[in-house]
Design an enzyme around this catalytic site. Structure first.
Site, short mmCIF file in Angstrom:
data_model
loop_
_atom_site.label_atom_id
_atom_site.label_comp_id
_atom_site.label_asym_id
_atom_site.label_seq_id
_atom_site.Cartn_x
_atom_site.Cartn_y
_atom_site.Cartn_z
N GLY A 10 -11.59 2.77 4.50
CA GLY A 10 -10.66 1.91 3.80
C GLY A 10 -9.77 2.66 2.81
CG HIS A 11 -7.16 0.34 0.25
ND1 HIS A 11 -6.34 -0.74 0.06
CD2 HIS A 11 -8.32 0.00 -0.35
CE1 HIS A 11 -6.96 -1.66 -0.64
NE2 HIS A 11 -8.17 -1.23 -0.89
CG ASN A 12 -7.12 3.33 -3.13
OD1 ASN A 12 -6.06 3.80 -2.73
ND2 ASN A 12 -7.17 2.23 -3.86
CD GLN A 23 -2.80 -1.47 0.40
OE1 GLN A 23 -3.81 -0.77 0.46
NE2 GLN A 23 -2.64 -2.40 -0.53
CB SER A 54 -11.96 2.26 -4.33
OG SER A 54 -10.60 1.88 -4.34
#
Length: 354
Positions: free
Chosen positions: A256-258, A215, A276
Site C-alpha cells: 500500500g501507499h507510503n 496521491q 504506511s
C-alpha cells in the site's frame, strides 16, 4: 532437468573447473578432466550431471542418485553413493545456484521475447523519451513522454512506461507491466503483469460519501530488487513508497501507499501490507501475511505464513498466528487448545462424548 528449448545450456565444465567455481577441493583420486554437461535433480541426474542435497527429506534420493557430482553438506556426505563424487560444502544450495547460473545465465533475468536490442516494430516510444544504448523495447510496449531507460534494459511486450518514469541499467520489465510515478534503480527485475505507481487507496470518509484524496507521492525501487508477477505497489500519498536495495517480492503481493520496505527483505506470495507500514532491513514475511497500517516490523524479524499482524514487531523476533504473537507463545497456545479439545471429547469415564 532444464528443457533446452526454453533454457539452452551455455557451457560444459570439467570437474576441476566446477571445484574452482565453487571453492571446494576435489577429493583425491577424482579425474579433474571429467566433464559436467548439465544440471539435474537427484532423482533424474546422470553421470554427466551435477546435483545438490541439503535437506533430510531427500536422503533416499541422495543414496540412489546416479549424478556424476553432488554438492552436499558434511552431515550427509557419507550418504553419497560410491559412483557420485561428493563436493562437501557448508552451503550446498548457494554453490549449486552459482553453478546453475553458469550453465543457464539467460535464466537469471527475463530477456527479450523477440530478438536483439532496439525498438521493435509495433512499439511506441515518445519523441521526448530517452533510451541509452542497448535498450530493447519489444512489440506493443509504450514508452511515455520524458521517460528514461538505462543501457541494457529490456522492456517486454505490452509494457507501459508512464511519463517521466526513470528505469536504471540492466533492468528487465516483463510483459504487460505498467509503471507510473516511479524511479527504478539498476538491475531490477519486474515480472509480467506487475502494476507499480498507481493510486494508493486513500479516501476521506464521511457520512455523506468518501472523498478521493490525491496521491502525489512516488514509488522508489532501489538496486537489485526483484518483483513478482501480478504484484501491485501503490505510489505514496504525500511521501514516497520505497522498496529497499536487494529486496525480493513474490507474486501477487499488495504493498500500500507510503510503505517502506528496507534492504534485503523477503516478502512471500499473497502478502498484503496496508498503507504506511515499514519493514526494516532483512525482515521476512511468509505467504499470506497481512499487516495493518502504520506499524513497524523490526530488522531481521520473521512472520510465519498466514499471520495477521496488528502491532509493531521487535527486531529479530519470530511471530506467528492470528493475531500474531511471539512464536513460542503461539505454539504453546495451539498445544493447550488441542489438549482442551481432546479433553472435552471424552466423557466422565474416559469414553467419547456423544
Amino acid at each position: 532437468m532444464a528443457d533446452p528449448n526454453f533454457f539452452p545450456i551455455a557451457t560444459s565444465l570439467s570437474f576441476s573447473e566446477v571445484a574452482a567455481l565453487s571453492g571446494v577441493a576435489l577429493p583425491e583420486g577424482v579425474d579433474p578432466e571429467r566433464r559436467i554437461e548439465g544440471i539435474a535433480p537427484l532423482e533424474t541426474a546422470g553421470g554427466s550431471d551435477a546435483a545438490y542435497m541439503d535437506n533430510p527429506k531427500y536422503v533416499a534420493a541422495l543414496t540412489a542418485t546416479a549424478a556424476g557430482l553432488c554438492f552436499v553438506s558434511q552431515r550427509f556426505a557419507e550418504r553419497v553413493p560410491a559412483g557420485t563424487v561428493a563436493l562437501v560444502t557448508p552451503t550446498p544450495y548457494h554453490v549449486f545456484a552459482k553453478l546453475l547460473s553458469t550453465f543457464h545465465p539467460q535464466a537469471l533475468r527475463p530477456g527479450s521475447m523477440f530478438g536483439s536490442a532496439g525498438v521493435a516494430p509495433g512499439a511506441f516510444v515518445h519523441a521526448t523519451a530517452r533510451l541509452e544504448a542497448d535498450v530493447t523495447v519489444d512489440p506493443g510496449a509504450v514508452i511515455g513522454p520524458g521517460a528514461e531507460i538505462g543501457a541494457g534494459s529490456v522492456i517486454g511486450p505490452g509494457a507501459v512506461i508512464g511519463p517521466q518514469v526513470r528505469i536504471g541499467r540492466q533492468c528487465s520489465v516483463g510483459a504487460g507491466v505498467a509503471l507510473q510515478a516511479a524511479l527504478i534503480g539498476n538491475r531490477v527485475i519486474i515480472h509480467p503483469g506487475a502494476r507499480i505507481g498507481q493510486d494508493g487507496f486513500g479516501f476521506a470518509m464521511s457520512p455523506k460519501g468518501h472523498m478521493k484524496v490525491p496521491q502525489v507521492g512516488r514509488v522508489i525501487i532501489q538496486d537489485d530488487v526483484e518483483i513478482g508477477a501480478n504484484t501491485t505497489i501503490d505510489r505514496g500519498a504525500s511521501r514516497d513508497t520505497v522498496i529497499g536495495e536487494g529486496s525480493k517480492i513474490d507474486n501477487l503481493v499488495q504493498i500500500g501507499h507510503n510503505c517502506v520496505v528496507g534492504r534485503h527483505c523477503v516478502i512471500c506470495a499473497q502478502v498484503g501490507m496496508a498503507g504506511s507500514s515499514t519493514l526494516e532491513d532483512f525482515a521476512v514475511l511468509g505467504g499470506q501475511v497481512g499487516l495493518a497500517g502504520h506499524l513497524t516490523i523490526g530488522m531481521g524479524a520473521q512472520i510465519a505464513a498466514q499471520s495477521g499482524v496488528a502491532g509493531d514487531v521487535p527486531r529479530g523476533a519470530r511471530y506467528g498466528g492470528y493475531p500474531a504473537q511471539p512464536a513460542l507463545s503461539w505454539a504453546r497456545e495451539a498445544a493447550l487448545l488441542k489438549q482442551l479439545v481432546a479433553k472435552r471429547g471424552k466423557g466422565p469415564s474416559g469414553g467419547e462424548n456423544a
